[in-house]
Design an enzyme around this catalytic site. Structure first.
Site: not given
Length: 241
Positions: A51, A82, A195
């Site tokens: 992330d 991401h 997610d």
């Protein structure tokens, strides 16, 4: 240094499609002993999930290109970045993380046209692309992205915060997304990911709703018998034909 036999679109295309994938969020790893954790998970992970947060699009700051570059030298498995960042920086962030070693870059549908430009840039740089949707955004927002991505990820909790329970809307949203992919003729080309809120009791529900990968945090890194955990994950069946 670990050799990576495949990268970019080839690495994503080679992911198994006959079982639920194990996508491991390195946010839940022991950051002070990352190399040790990577060695432990390497036999079991299908895809590393990293992330990135800019403290504007989502609370707090998360990882940076140098981190991805280091991870890329330590694993043979694909890396999924991401990007939880504002539209005005998403293209430059995509470039930096691809150059650092990301195989797959996912941008938010909420980034609009800038997200589409970042996806086009990813393809130019020979990486694969995906789109992510916040929980509060209508699922239909993925439609402009469907023809351009290999991953669609739906968040099942509020963005950027650990430890939340799965929203009661999450499974229905996966079903809706699957219907849109089928309508567009892209169901077989796109991996549908879940997610957030990933727990032992929620993973079977998400799988039955059509998830093809789940982003595992503490459920993986906190399990002392990771082999059994992943065998359980791989054995979960989908109700989606």
């Amino acid at each position: 240094m670990t050799s990576r036999p495949l990268s970019g679109p080839a690495a994503i295309a080679a992911l198994p499609r006959n079982r639920l994938l194990g996508e491991f969020s390195l946010w839940s790893a022991d950051l002070a002993n990352m190399e040790t954790d990577l060695r432990r998970i390497e036999p079991y992970v299908d895809l590393h999930h990293i992330d990135v947060a800019d403290a504007r699009f989502t609370p707090g700051f998360l990882f940076f290109p140098d981190f991805v570059a280091r991870i890329a030298k330590l694993t043979a498995k694909p890396i999924h970045v991401h990007l939880m960042v504002e539209a005005e920086i998403v293209e430059e962030q995509a470039r930096q993380f691809i150059e650092a070693g990301a195989d797959l870059i996912s941008v938010h549908a909420e980034n609009g046209d800038a997200g589409l430009r970042a996806i086009a840039l990813a393809k130019e740089l020979e990486a694969e692309a995906g789109v992510v949707l916040r929980l509060e955004t209508p699922v239909s927002a993925i439609e402009p992205f469907i023809d351009h991505v290999a991953f669609v990820t739906l968040l099942g909790t509020s963005i950027g915060l650990k430890g939340q329970s799965l929203s009661e809307r999450a499974c229905d949203r996966l079903v809706e997304a699957r219907s849109l992919l089928r309508k567009a003729g892209r169901e077989d080309q796109i991996i549908l990911a879940a997610d957030g809120g990933i727990r032992e009791q929620t993973v079977p529900l998400l799988r039955q709703a059509g998830a093809q990968t789940v982003v595992l945090g503490s459920l993986a890194f906190g399990d002392k018998n990771l082999g059994d955990r992943i065998a359980w994950l791989h054995g979960l069946e989908s109700r989606v034909s």
